[in-house]
Design a protein around this motif. Structure first.
Motif, short mmCIF file in Angstrom:
data_model
loop_
_atom_site.label_atom_id
_atom_site.label_comp_id
_atom_site.label_asym_id
_atom_site.label_seq_id
_atom_site.Cartn_x
_atom_site.Cartn_y
_atom_site.Cartn_z
N LEU A 1 0.83 -1.20 0.00
CA LEU A 1 0.00 0.00 0.00
C LEU A 1 0.87 1.26 0.00
O LEU A 1 1.86 1.34 0.73
CB LEU A 1 -0.92 0.02 1.22
N ILE A 2 0.48 2.23 -0.80
CA ILE A 2 1.20 3.51 -0.84
C ILE A 2 0.63 4.39 0.27
O ILE A 2 -0.59 4.51 0.41
CB ILE A 2 1.00 4.17 -2.21
N PRO A 3 1.49 5.02 1.09
CA PRO A 3 0.99 5.86 2.19
C PRO A 3 0.13 7.01 1.68
O PRO A 3 0.35 7.53 0.58
CB PRO A 3 2.28 6.38 2.85
N LEU A 4 -0.84 7.39 2.47
CA LEU A 4 -1.65 8.56 2.15
C LEU A 4 -0.80 9.82 2.29
O LEU A 4 0.20 9.83 3.02
CB LEU A 4 -2.86 8.63 3.08
N PRO A 5 -1.18 10.91 1.62
CA PRO A 5 -0.37 12.13 1.69
C PRO A 5 -0.09 12.63 3.10
O PRO A 5 1.03 13.04 3.40
CB PRO A 5 -1.23 13.14 0.91
N TYR A 6 -1.09 12.59 3.98
CA TYR A 6 -0.86 13.08 5.35
C TYR A 6 0.12 12.19 6.12
O TYR A 6 0.73 12.64 7.09
CB TYR A 6 -2.18 13.18 6.11
N ASP A 7 0.27 10.93 5.70
CA ASP A 7 1.21 10.03 6.38
C ASP A 7 2.66 10.40 6.07
O ASP A 7 3.56 9.99 6.81
CB ASP A 7 0.95 8.58 5.96
N ARG A 8 2.88 11.13 5.00
CA ARG A 8 4.25 11.52 4.64
C ARG A 8 4.43 13.04 4.67
O ARG A 8 5.43 13.57 4.19
CB ARG A 8 4.62 10.98 3.25
N LYS A 9 3.48 13.73 5.28
CA LYS A 9 3.60 15.18 5.43
C LYS A 9 4.64 15.50 6.50
O LYS A 9 4.66 14.87 7.55
CB LYS A 9 2.25 15.79 5.82
N PRO A 10 5.54 16.46 6.26
CA PRO A 10 6.55 16.81 7.29
C PRO A 10 5.89 17.34 8.55
O PRO A 10 4.79 17.90 8.51
CB PRO A 10 7.41 17.88 6.60
N THR A 11 6.56 17.15 9.68
CA THR A 11 6.02 17.53 10.99
C THR A 11 6.80 18.70 11.58
O THR A 11 8.03 18.68 11.61
CB THR A 11 6.08 16.34 11.96
N LYS A 12 6.05 19.67 12.06
CA LYS A 12 6.67 20.81 12.76
C LYS A 12 6.64 20.54 14.26
O LYS A 12 5.58 20.37 14.84
CB LYS A 12 5.91 22.09 12.42
N ARG A 13 7.82 20.48 14.87
CA ARG A 13 7.92 20.13 16.29
C ARG A 13 8.17 21.37 17.15
O ARG A 13 8.92 22.26 16.74
CB ARG A 13 9.05 19.12 16.51
N PRO A 14 7.60 21.41 18.36
CA PRO A 14 7.87 22.54 19.26
C PRO A 14 9.27 22.46 19.86
O PRO A 14 9.96 21.45 19.74
CB PRO A 14 6.78 22.39 20.34
#
Length: 270
Positions: free
Chosen positions: A83-96
């Motif tokens: 299965l190919i990951p959904l877009p939100y699964d590979r969206k970069p994360t902004k950390r505090p």
């Protein structure tokens, strides 16, 4: 069966005096004589055993159930079948800031012996609970010089995040956006309370208007009506039906041209 038991010398007991011990002893004794387990020819037990054997054979030869059908938002890699990951699964994360500090200190504490403990199997493992408590206490008492260093680390992280976010947004295809939003709609329908927002469809990916909606858009731009949307749409529909083929032609021609341009854009975005 009872006659066979008498022949082999197994003591018989009347029903009132049977006990678990005597039953178990008799069972062990009988089990040592394999001939006693053979069904009598023509008996009902033999028929039952035959039916059970046929049933077991039928179960063994039963064909496998068909493969599970993929959901509308699922896509598979043509080479691996995964299965190919959904877009939100590979969206970069902004950390505090604290998370950046926590992750940095966690790597440092992993090497210290005071944060090792013995688990149930007798192996030495990292004590994550103790390390997290220590890092939390350090964060509360962080000196200004160290906090300034974390601020600089955070600024670098934000700059990298924004760069990766733009690359992620640019990589999205119309199919990516559609299947991600389909999955989010499925979550809402299933009653999940915390569901992320849909990915907004960029202007260059929006579907073109049909001839009728182009007409309605033209009609609204050239009128001063304050009608609610529903009433205006109802009136526009009646006027559209009353138009002749020649009067509809400019709107239909514009709709065809917009659709061709849309299809070309979609081909470039694939």
């Amino acid at each position: 069966m009872l006659a066979s038991v008498r022949r082999f010398g197994v003591p018989l007991f009347s029903r009132p005096v049977l006990s678990y011990n005597s039953i178990g002893l008799s069972a062990r004794y009988v089990s040592t004589s394999p001939t006693l387990l053979l069904p009598v020819k023509g008996s009902s037990k033999a028929k039952t055993t035959g039916k059970q054997a046929k049933s077991a054979a039928a179960k063994g030869t039963k064909s496998k159930s068909p493969a599970k059908k993929d959901k509308p938002w699922e896509r598979r890699d043509p080479n691996t079948g995964e299965l190919i990951p959904l877009p939100y699964d590979r969206k970069p994360t902004k950390r505090p800031r604290f998370v950046l500090f926590f992750m940095e200190r966690l790597q440092e504490l992993k090497e210290k012996p005071e944060f090792r403990k013995t688990n149930q199997d007798g192996n030495k493992v990292f004590d994550i609970k103790s390390a997290a408590s220590t890092i939390g206490a350090e964060w509360k008492k962080l000196p200004e010089s160290e906090r300034a260093r974390v601020d600089r680390l955070y600024e670098q992280h934000v700059a990298q995040y924004e760069k990766e976010l733009k690359a992620w947004q640019k990589s999205l295809t119309p199919d990516d956006i559609q299947r991600q939003n389909q999955f989010l709609a499925h979550q809402r329908k299933a009653g999940k309370k915390t569901v992320r927002r849909n990915i907004p469809v960029p202007d260059n990916m929006k579907r073109p208007l049909s001839a009728f909606f182009l007409f309605a858009q033209h009609l609204r731009a050239n009128s001063q009506t304050t009608q609610p949307v529903y009433e205006f749409a109802k009136e526009a529909g009646a006027k559209w039906k009353a138009l002749s083929a020649n009067e509809k032609e400019p709107f239909e021609e514009q709709a065809r041209a917009d659709k061709e341009e849309y299809n070309k854009r979609m081909e470039r975005l694939k």
